[in-house]
Design an enzyme around this catalytic site. Sequence first.
Site, PDB file in Angstrom:
ATOM      1  N   HIS A  53       5.379   1.304  15.468  1.00  0.00           N
ATOM      2  CA  HIS A  53       6.411   1.595  16.465  1.00  0.00           C
ATOM      3  C   HIS A  53       7.711   0.924  16.077  1.00  0.00           C
ATOM      4  O   HIS A  53       7.748   0.044  15.204  1.00  0.00           O
ATOM      5  CB  HIS A  53       5.968   1.139  17.865  1.00  0.00           C
ATOM      6  CG  HIS A  53       5.435  -0.253  17.953  1.00  0.00           C
ATOM      7  ND1 HIS A  53       6.165  -1.372  17.615  1.00  0.00           N
ATOM      8  CD2 HIS A  53       4.217  -0.729  18.327  1.00  0.00           C
ATOM      9  CE1 HIS A  53       5.433  -2.451  17.811  1.00  0.00           C
ATOM     10  NE2 HIS A  53       4.231  -2.097  18.218  1.00  0.00           N
TER      11      HIS A  53
HETATM   12  P1  TYD Z   1       0.520  -2.528  21.119  1.00  0.00           P
HETATM   13  O1  TYD Z   1       2.009  -2.570  21.245  1.00  0.00           O
HETATM   14  O2  TYD Z   1      -0.101  -1.209  20.811  1.00  0.00           O
HETATM   15  O3  TYD Z   1       0.045  -3.573  20.015  1.00  0.00           O
HETATM   16  P2  TYD Z   1       0.428  -3.620  18.458  1.00  0.00           P
HETATM   17  O4  TYD Z   1       1.870  -3.299  18.332  1.00  0.00           O
HETATM   18  O5  TYD Z   1       0.120  -5.009  18.049  1.00  0.00           O
HETATM   19  O6  TYD Z   1      -0.425  -2.661  17.720  1.00  0.00           O
HETATM   20  O7  TYD Z   1      -0.084  -3.150  22.445  1.00  0.00           O
HETATM   21  C1  TYD Z   1      -1.457  -3.057  22.781  1.00  0.00           C
HETATM   22  C2  TYD Z   1      -1.572  -3.016  24.296  1.00  0.00           C
HETATM   23  O8  TYD Z   1      -1.080  -4.216  24.878  1.00  0.00           O
HETATM   24  C3  TYD Z   1      -0.773  -1.874  24.924  1.00  0.00           C
HETATM   25  O9  TYD Z   1      -1.545  -1.358  25.989  1.00  0.00           O
HETATM   26  C4  TYD Z   1       0.442  -2.544  25.494  1.00  0.00           C
HETATM   27  C5  TYD Z   1      -0.034  -3.936  25.799  1.00  0.00           C
HETATM   28  N1  TYD Z   1       1.009  -4.966  25.658  1.00  0.00           N
HETATM   29  C6  TYD Z   1       1.499  -5.615  26.779  1.00  0.00           C
HETATM   30  O10 TYD Z   1       1.084  -5.336  27.921  1.00  0.00           O
HETATM   31  N2  TYD Z   1       2.445  -6.581  26.625  1.00  0.00           N
HETATM   32  C7  TYD Z   1       2.931  -6.915  25.405  1.00  0.00           C
HETATM   33  O11 TYD Z   1       3.805  -7.813  25.291  1.00  0.00           O
HETATM   34  C8  TYD Z   1       2.423  -6.233  24.244  1.00  0.00           C
HETATM   35  C9  TYD Z   1       2.934  -6.561  22.878  1.00  0.00           C
HETATM   36  C10 TYD Z   1       1.466  -5.267  24.426  1.00  0.00           C
END
Ligand code: TYD
Length: 142
Positions: A53
Amino acid sequence: MNVLNLTQMLEFSQKGDERGHLVIVEGMQDIPFDIKRIFYIYGSDKDVVRGQHANKISEFVLINVAGTSKVRVKDGKGNETVFSLNRPHTGIYLPKMIWKEMYDFSEDSVLLCIANTHYDPDEYIRDYDEYLKIVNEAGEEK
Ligand code: TYD
């Protein structure tokens, strides 16, 4: 300024002595923003790719406080770089609007992520085609 040029490895001060190591990361001193949020990622298998992302507002610093991982960054204009996170006193600064993928996690990897924002899912761009459209329509100079 191209987002890849803003991306950089950071080296933090260490206060090691006979008792062990202590690494200091202060907002607006060791990293270029005030810290609003920290989270950490562990238990990801070697073949997992996380991130995938870009963020419209958030900037991050990622530090493998244990173990190792890699971060691939892309600017959406055909340029990409891979950084290795393999020392607990180094990190990578990721500006806003850069596409990032974290992968190749070692079994003991604990990836600390520091951000300048509270979590807001609406500022995440999770679709690569949408990201390409935004950066290439922005008309930003190279
Ligand atoms: P995600 O952004 O997909 O993780 P990564 O970028 O490490 O692959 O986040 C995983 C899940 O956690 C998603 O449901 C969103 C949630 N999340 C939060 O609630 N708060 C946060 O600060 C982050 C980074 C993720």
